[in-house]
Design a protein around this motif. Sequence first.
Motif, PDB file in Angstrom:
ATOM      1  N   VAL A  52       0.535  13.791   6.862  1.00  0.00           N
ATOM      2  CA  VAL A  52      -0.282  14.941   6.648  1.00  0.00           C
ATOM      3  C   VAL A  52      -0.575  15.512   7.916  1.00  0.00           C
ATOM      4  N   CYS A  53      -0.529  16.975   8.116  1.00  0.00           N
ATOM      5  CA  CYS A  53      -1.009  17.526   9.256  1.00  0.00           C
ATOM      6  C   CYS A  53      -2.322  18.240   8.969  1.00  0.00           C
ATOM      7  N   ALA A  54      -3.490  17.806   9.098  1.00  0.00           N
ATOM      8  CA  ALA A  54      -4.496  18.307   8.761  1.00  0.00           C
ATOM      9  C   ALA A  54      -5.860  17.779   9.337  1.00  0.00           C
ATOM     10  N   TRP A  55      -7.038  18.577   9.408  1.00  0.00           N
ATOM     11  CA  TRP A  55      -8.248  17.773  10.256  1.00  0.00           C
ATOM     12  C   TRP A  55      -8.507  16.717   9.132  1.00  0.00           C
ATOM     13  N   PRO A  56      -8.593  15.426   9.738  1.00  0.00           N
ATOM     14  CA  PRO A  56      -9.114  14.131   8.909  1.00  0.00           C
ATOM     15  C   PRO A  56     -10.015  14.497   7.886  1.00  0.00           C
ATOM     16  N   HIS A  57     -11.249  14.941   8.188  1.00  0.00           N
ATOM     17  CA  HIS A  57     -12.287  14.915   7.219  1.00  0.00           C
ATOM     18  C   HIS A  57     -12.013  15.783   6.173  1.00  0.00           C
ATOM     19  N   GLU A  96     -16.082  11.460  13.854  1.00  0.00           N
ATOM     20  CA  GLU A  96     -17.408  11.525  13.530  1.00  0.00           C
ATOM     21  C   GLU A  96     -17.459  12.464  12.218  1.00  0.00           C
ATOM     22  N   PRO A  97     -16.994  13.562  11.672  1.00  0.00           N
ATOM     23  CA  PRO A  97     -16.846  14.139  10.704  1.00  0.00           C
ATOM     24  C   PRO A  97     -16.228  13.203   9.492  1.00  0.00           C
ATOM     25  N   LEU A  98     -15.138  12.458  10.225  1.00  0.00           N
ATOM     26  CA  LEU A  98     -14.246  11.808   9.246  1.00  0.00           C
ATOM     27  C   LEU A  98     -15.036  10.531   8.440  1.00  0.00           C
ATOM     28  N   LEU A  99     -15.783   9.727   9.488  1.00  0.00           N
ATOM     29  CA  LEU A  99     -16.409   8.643   9.251  1.00  0.00           C
ATOM     30  C   LEU A  99     -17.655   9.002   8.362  1.00  0.00           C
ATOM     31  N   MET A 100     -18.204  10.076   8.665  1.00  0.00           N
ATOM     32  CA  MET A 100     -19.309  10.350   7.609  1.00  0.00           C
ATOM     33  C   MET A 100     -18.929  10.726   6.355  1.00  0.00           C
ATOM     34  N   ALA A 101     -17.706  11.319   6.102  1.00  0.00           N
ATOM     35  CA  ALA A 101     -17.038  11.597   4.656  1.00  0.00           C
ATOM     36  C   ALA A 101     -16.642  10.112   4.111  1.00  0.00           C
ATOM     37  N   ALA A 102     -16.133   9.383   5.040  1.00  0.00           N
ATOM     38  CA  ALA A 102     -15.513   8.000   4.775  1.00  0.00           C
ATOM     39  C   ALA A 102     -16.611   7.092   4.102  1.00  0.00           C
ATOM     40  N   LEU A 103     -17.858   7.077   4.803  1.00  0.00           N
ATOM     41  CA  LEU A 103     -18.864   6.412   4.153  1.00  0.00           C
ATOM     42  C   LEU A 103     -19.657   6.612   2.829  1.00  0.00           C
ATOM     43  N   ARG A 104     -19.118   7.911   2.501  1.00  0.00           N
ATOM     44  CA  ARG A 104     -19.591   8.374   1.259  1.00  0.00           C
ATOM     45  C   ARG A 104     -18.744   8.233  -0.005  1.00  0.00           C
ATOM     46  N   THR A 105     -17.573   7.247   0.555  1.00  0.00           N
ATOM     47  CA  THR A 105     -16.411   7.214  -0.534  1.00  0.00           C
ATOM     48  C   THR A 105     -16.793   5.574  -0.849  1.00  0.00           C
ATOM     49  N   PRO A 106     -16.019   5.174  -2.229  1.00  0.00           N
ATOM     50  CA  PRO A 106     -16.022   3.679  -2.512  1.00  0.00           C
ATOM     51  C   PRO A 106     -15.166   2.787  -2.056  1.00  0.00           C
ATOM     52  N   ALA A 107     -14.293   3.327  -0.711  1.00  0.00           N
ATOM     53  CA  ALA A 107     -13.258   2.677  -0.134  1.00  0.00           C
ATOM     54  C   ALA A 107     -13.527   1.133  -0.089  1.00  0.00           C
ATOM     55  N   ALA A 108     -12.603   0.440   0.036  1.00  0.00           N
ATOM     56  CA  ALA A 108     -12.818  -1.357   0.096  1.00  0.00           C
ATOM     57  C   ALA A 108     -13.051  -1.582   1.469  1.00  0.00           C
ATOM     58  N   TYR A 165       0.689  -1.233   0.072  1.00  0.00           N
ATOM     59  CA  TYR A 165       0.039   0.075   0.074  1.00  0.00           C
ATOM     60  C   TYR A 165       0.888   1.287   0.092  1.00  0.00           C
ATOM     61  N   ARG A 166       0.146   2.144  -0.584  1.00  0.00           N
ATOM     62  CA  ARG A 166       1.012   3.733  -0.422  1.00  0.00           C
ATOM     63  C   ARG A 166       0.257   4.166   0.838  1.00  0.00           C
ATOM     64  N   VAL A 167       1.099   4.269   1.927  1.00  0.00           N
ATOM     65  CA  VAL A 167       0.371   4.647   3.241  1.00  0.00           C
ATOM     66  C   VAL A 167       0.630   6.107   3.396  1.00  0.00           C
ATOM     67  N   THR A 168      -0.455   6.869   3.870  1.00  0.00           N
ATOM     68  CA  THR A 168      -0.565   8.132   4.472  1.00  0.00           C
ATOM     69  C   THR A 168      -1.161   8.234   5.600  1.00  0.00           C
ATOM     70  N   VAL A 169      -0.253   8.691   6.601  1.00  0.00           N
ATOM     71  CA  VAL A 169      -0.801   9.145   7.899  1.00  0.00           C
ATOM     72  C   VAL A 169      -1.220  10.681   8.092  1.00  0.00           C
ATOM     73  N   CYS A 170      -2.384  10.622   8.809  1.00  0.00           N
ATOM     74  CA  CYS A 170      -3.075  12.005   9.019  1.00  0.00           C
ATOM     75  C   CYS A 170      -3.458  12.263  10.285  1.00  0.00           C
ATOM     76  N   ASP A 171      -2.989  13.554  10.749  1.00  0.00           N
ATOM     77  CA  ASP A 171      -3.500  13.838  12.063  1.00  0.00           C
ATOM     78  C   ASP A 171      -3.581  15.423  12.361  1.00  0.00           C
ATOM     79  N   ALA A 172      -4.677  15.878  12.981  1.00  0.00           N
ATOM     80  CA  ALA A 172      -4.639  17.309  13.105  1.00  0.00           C
ATOM     81  C   ALA A 172      -3.845  17.962  14.059  1.00  0.00           C
TER      82      ALA A 172
END
Length: 379
Positions: A244-249, A274-286, A220-227
């Motif tokens: 990446v330093c950013a808000w996850p969503h 919670e905002p991250l998961l709402m965004a994630a659930l709208r994606t086609p992620a496996a 995998y091409r791994v990205t780690v993100c934290d605000a």
Amino acid sequence: MRELTPRLRQWLAEGTAFSLATVVKVSGSAPREPGTAMAVSAAGEVVGSVSGGCVEGAVFEAATEVLETGEPRRETYGFSDETALSVGLTCGGIIEILIQRVDPASSVTRVLDSIGEEEPVAVATVIDGPAPPGARRCVWQDRADGTLGDERLDAAVTEDARGLLTHGMTGTKRYGPHGERCGEDIAVFVQSFAPAPGMLVFGANDFAVALSRVGSDLGYRVTVCDARPVFARAGRFPRAHEVVCAWPHDYLARTEVDERTVICVLTHDPKFEEPLLMAALRTPAAYIGVMGSRRTHIDRTGRLRERGATGAQLARLSSPIGLDLGARTPEETAVSIAAEIIQRRQGGTGLPLGHRSGPIHRRTLPQTAVPVGNRDRDR
């Protein structure tokens, strides 16, 4: 072959020819998938593997002969028990291998460059039939190079290769002598080299450090993100491709996510989750995995419902994240998460193999449509 690319490019840059042995067909309980490769240089150096050790010696000898003659060969290795004198697979499967000589002036050089630059490319090779054996056509989304001996066959293969490449698939197609798709005369093995799938890890903690190592090893091409800038530092994650330093969503909203992407949420904080998961659930992620206890998961899903998440969307969440391995440490937990990702992708049961009957290496898709990504890392 992706994993072999740096060494193969080095050989070609040095003017060193090599033989490339590629698994083009498997059946039964074979140890490796189509597209697995092993290379032998003119100096006798070996990289890669085609069977995990069963037939590598015989393949080395055949590859050395192909280097000398320049004539491509197709070899088949089947079952051999422990007392057999002939070379074979003790697992009981059958693998077919195409062995070709690659010279520094070959079109394979451009293919290796594209793989190294993560530009999608497919290689179509004749493995059976009246067309020139070993004839190769390299196909990109905007161009193609090489010929299989007939213009109409080239056109049909180019179109099909681009279709397979779009979906990250590797497999064998059959054609008539002039590219007729209803024909069975010519077998063409199409190997896709799509960019590595993404693993998005949210939450820069010790579990993320361990998971970034495992994810990288899996291709995998791994990205780690934290605000939090104090934690989202590249030095803490030497195996991640990006930190990446950013808000996850916010980061997820501007990031491309496809059907091969896996999302692992390790934040342990509702204001991030919670905002991250709402965004994630709208994606086609496996895969969308979320760390936390069973009680945390129940509370979390309740809040997500209040935000508008449907039952079907919530069913996509893998939480608590990972398989039940009894994991405690970050490293053990990373293995547990990786095991669940593999189980989801390959359709396994998650049970000990000793508790199952039947073939160990199940075929979840037809031989003609094998998805690439982690498994094309030669793997």
